[in-house]
Write a protein that holds these residues in place. Structure first.
Motif, PDB file in Angstrom:
ATOM      1  N   ASP A  67      54.738  22.927  39.733  1.00 33.02           N
ATOM      2  CA  ASP A  67      54.834  21.995  38.592  1.00 33.02           C
ATOM      3  C   ASP A  67      53.485  21.834  37.907  1.00 33.02           C
ATOM      4  O   ASP A  67      53.394  21.806  36.670  1.00 33.02           O
ATOM      5  CB  ASP A  67      55.336  20.631  39.079  1.00 33.02           C
ATOM      6  CG  ASP A  67      56.813  20.656  39.448  1.00 33.02           C
ATOM      7  OD1 ASP A  67      57.502  21.620  39.053  1.00 33.02           O
ATOM      8  OD2 ASP A  67      57.253  19.715  40.144  1.00 33.02           O
ATOM      9  N   VAL A  68      52.412  21.709  38.705  1.00 27.96           N
ATOM     10  CA  VAL A  68      51.081  21.530  38.129  1.00 27.96           C
ATOM     11  C   VAL A  68      50.657  22.783  37.367  1.00 27.96           C
ATOM     12  O   VAL A  68      50.178  22.713  36.228  1.00 27.96           O
ATOM     13  CB  VAL A  68      50.058  21.202  39.235  1.00 27.96           C
ATOM     14  CG1 VAL A  68      48.636  21.229  38.687  1.00 27.96           C
ATOM     15  CG2 VAL A  68      50.357  19.837  39.833  1.00 27.96           C
ATOM     16  N   LEU A 105      44.561  25.436  40.198  1.00 26.89           N
ATOM     17  CA  LEU A 105      44.418  26.173  38.940  1.00 26.89           C
ATOM     18  C   LEU A 105      43.579  27.432  39.133  1.00 26.89           C
ATOM     19  O   LEU A 105      43.866  28.485  38.553  1.00 26.89           O
ATOM     20  CB  LEU A 105      43.785  25.275  37.873  1.00 26.89           C
ATOM     21  CG  LEU A 105      44.586  24.030  37.468  1.00 26.89           C
ATOM     22  CD1 LEU A 105      43.816  23.223  36.425  1.00 26.89           C
ATOM     23  CD2 LEU A 105      45.957  24.413  36.932  1.00 26.89           C
ATOM     24  N   GLN A 106      42.555  27.341  39.968  1.00 26.10           N
ATOM     25  CA  GLN A 106      41.726  28.518  40.238  1.00 26.10           C
ATOM     26  C   GLN A 106      42.501  29.571  41.009  1.00 26.10           C
ATOM     27  O   GLN A 106      42.412  30.773  40.709  1.00 26.10           O
ATOM     28  CB  GLN A 106      40.478  28.098  41.009  1.00 26.10           C
ATOM     29  CG  GLN A 106      39.484  27.296  40.190  1.00 26.10           C
ATOM     30  CD  GLN A 106      38.322  26.781  41.012  1.00 26.10           C
ATOM     31  OE1 GLN A 106      38.386  26.731  42.240  1.00 26.10           O
ATOM     32  NE2 GLN A 106      37.243  26.399  40.344  1.00 26.10           N
ATOM     33  N   ASN A 107      43.277  29.147  41.997  1.00 22.62           N
ATOM     34  CA  ASN A 107      44.064  30.098  42.775  1.00 22.62           C
ATOM     35  C   ASN A 107      45.110  30.800  41.925  1.00 22.62           C
ATOM     36  O   ASN A 107      45.479  31.942  42.200  1.00 22.62           O
ATOM     37  CB  ASN A 107      44.738  29.389  43.955  1.00 22.62           C
ATOM     38  CG  ASN A 107      43.747  28.935  45.007  1.00 22.62           C
ATOM     39  OD1 ASN A 107      42.606  29.386  45.034  1.00 22.62           O
ATOM     40  ND2 ASN A 107      44.160  28.023  45.875  1.00 22.62           N
ATOM     41  N   ALA A 108      45.580  30.110  40.878  1.00 16.63           N
ATOM     42  CA  ALA A 108      46.566  30.712  39.979  1.00 16.63           C
ATOM     43  C   ALA A 108      45.920  31.584  38.906  1.00 16.63           C
ATOM     44  O   ALA A 108      46.627  32.167  38.071  1.00 16.63           O
ATOM     45  CB  ALA A 108      47.404  29.616  39.326  1.00 16.63           C
ATOM     46  N   GLY A 109      44.592  31.648  38.895  1.00 15.77           N
ATOM     47  CA  GLY A 109      43.898  32.455  37.911  1.00 15.77           C
ATOM     48  C   GLY A 109      43.793  31.826  36.544  1.00 15.77           C
ATOM     49  O   GLY A 109      43.464  32.509  35.562  1.00 15.77           O
ATOM     50  N   LEU A 110      44.050  30.514  36.453  1.00  7.03           N
ATOM     51  CA  LEU A 110      44.019  29.830  35.158  1.00  7.03           C
ATOM     52  C   LEU A 110      42.643  29.261  34.842  1.00  7.03           C
ATOM     53  O   LEU A 110      42.339  28.985  33.689  1.00  7.03           O
ATOM     54  CB  LEU A 110      45.061  28.706  35.145  1.00  7.03           C
ATOM     55  CG  LEU A 110      46.511  29.179  35.318  1.00  7.03           C
ATOM     56  CD1 LEU A 110      47.447  27.989  35.418  1.00  7.03           C
ATOM     57  CD2 LEU A 110      46.930  30.081  34.158  1.00  7.03           C
ATOM     58  N   ARG A 111      41.835  29.029  35.865  1.00  3.34           N
ATOM     59  CA  ARG A 111      40.467  28.579  35.664  1.00  3.34           C
ATOM     60  C   ARG A 111      39.531  29.445  36.511  1.00  3.34           C
ATOM     61  O   ARG A 111      39.867  29.801  37.638  1.00  3.34           O
ATOM     62  CB  ARG A 111      40.277  27.108  36.078  1.00  3.34           C
ATOM     63  CG  ARG A 111      41.072  26.112  35.265  1.00  3.34           C
ATOM     64  CD  ARG A 111      40.674  26.124  33.805  1.00  3.34           C
ATOM     65  NE  ARG A 111      39.244  25.895  33.625  1.00  3.34           N
ATOM     66  CZ  ARG A 111      38.620  26.051  32.469  1.00  3.34           C
ATOM     67  NH1 ARG A 111      39.283  26.510  31.407  1.00  3.34           N
ATOM     68  NH2 ARG A 111      37.334  25.806  32.373  1.00  3.34           N
TER      69      ARG A 111
END
Length: 381
Positions: A67-68, A105-111
């Motif tokens: 969700d996040v 967010l970092q693990n998802a590659g977004l940051r």
């Protein structure tokens, strides 16, 4: 246990960082360091006692993480982790901390993961108490697509509270007056005022040189009238706190205006006043080192006739005052027959209207085009 031994050996041989070793085990860098301490103190038995392979009861369900990540990717792409956390995650009822959100967010590659910055060396301590020093500065930027506006911010040196913030087409004397006025009306008079060497703040005889404190500008004259000491900054580093906050505003405020479809200056200023500024202060204000306040309540005359431009003029033979290409007709009054050759002062207010003063007495008020307010007489060009 075999997996931990692989991670530990990789770290000990410097083939893996602590963060990478933690990822191999599915734990954080900090938890990996705890495992290392236990292992080096008591071997594998110490790790077995701590139930190394059992998942934490605090571990977030996959749906919560999804969700996040989905919310960020769908609406807030490009926002900093802190901005996303304070603007969306917390207000939407999220219960986890900022580091958890940033890591997801970092693990998802977004940051991106950024290198840790060195300690910032402060060259000047903050003022110990609110009201001892206020800063004012402007930042020109494309705040909405295709529009270059100036953001005027007036803040306190002691606690970083942003007292006044608004957009104007161009920074100048009137915008500086407006910022100071909002501070005085809310808090009172400050002890000092800190700014760059902009031409509306200071006269500088030589470019890049020292300011002329004996020849004040219109703004300097008003500050002297109010008893506020003016202090000039001689480098961008000297205004470091203001400069860093402008970097934050240029990132956050641009994104929030775009998020809510705000494109006009009037709507943007309303958003700043009602939502952005209170939230920003709640997040970034710090506690002063001393209790109390150095602000002094203003109980003097109307601020309109102090925080304005004042220009000396001599009345002509037709009882008119020439001011920037227009004629201001002085109406008859009961005190004297005429004002020919009299020294008067023309006040230009923040809304562009004008007033003529003879000493402390106001003779007349005019609209920005020179029309006498409250009288049928009309100024002639």
């Amino acid at each position: 246990m075999r997996r931990f031994q692989e991670a530990y050996d990789g770290w000990a041989e410097r083939r893996l960082t602590q963060e990478e070793a933690g990822q191999l085990l599915g734990v954080t860098e900090r938890t990996f360091r705890r495992y290392v301490d236990r292992y080096e103190d008591g071997g594998l038995d110490a790790l077995r006692d701590q139930r190394l392979l059992q998942p934490s009861h605090r571990r977030a369900p996959p749906a919560e993480v999804s969700d996040v990540v989905d919310a960020y990717r769908r609406v807030y792409d490009g926002w900093t982790s802190q901005h996303f956390f304070s603007h969306y995650y917390r207000p939407s009822g999220g219960s986890r901390g900022y580091t958890w959100v940033k890591t997801r967010l970092q693990n998802a590659g977004l940051r991106k993961r950024e290198k840790r910055k060195g300690t910032h060396r402060k060259r000047r301590d903050r003022a110990p108490m609110p009201g001892m020093m206020i800063h004012q500065d402007g930042s020109r930027h494309e705040w909405v697509p295709g529009q270059m506006w100036d953001l005027i911010v007036t803040m306190d040196d002691a606690n970083s509270e942003q007292y006044s913030m608004f957009f104007v087409p161009e920074e100048g004397t009137q915008s500086s007056f407006q910022g100071v006025r909002e501070v005085i009306e809310k808090n009172g008079l400050s002890c000092s005022f800190y700014s760059d060497r902009g031409s509306h703040y200071w006269h500088t005889p030589e470019a890049g040189g020292k300011v002329d404190k004996k020849n004040p500008t219109q703004f300097g004259r008003a500050m002297k009238h109010l008893g506020i000491e003016m202090i000039a900054a001689y480098s961008p580093e000297a205004r470091g706190r203001s400069e860093r906050f402008f970097g934050t505003h240029q990132d956050r405020l641009v994104k929030e205006l775009a998020l809510y479809g705000i494109t006009t200056m009037e709507a943007a200023n309303r958003y700043i006043r009602d939502r952005y500024l209170p939230a920003f202060n709640a997040e970034f204000m710090v506690g002063p080192t001393e209790p109390g306040s150095a602000f002094v309540e203003w109980g003097g005359p109307d601020l309109d006739d102090i925080l304005c431009e004042q220009h000396d003029r001599t009345v002509g033979n037709d009882n008119c005052v020439s001011f920037e290409g227009i004629k201001l007709q002085i109406p008859p009054d009961k005190y004297r027959c005429h004002y020919i050759r009299t020294k008067v002062s023309v006040h230009r207010y923040n809304d562009g209207s004008l007033g003529i003063f003879h000493g402390p007495r106001k003779l007349a008020t005019y609209d920005p085009t020179g029309n006498l307010v409250g009288n049928m007489l009309r100024a002639t060009a």
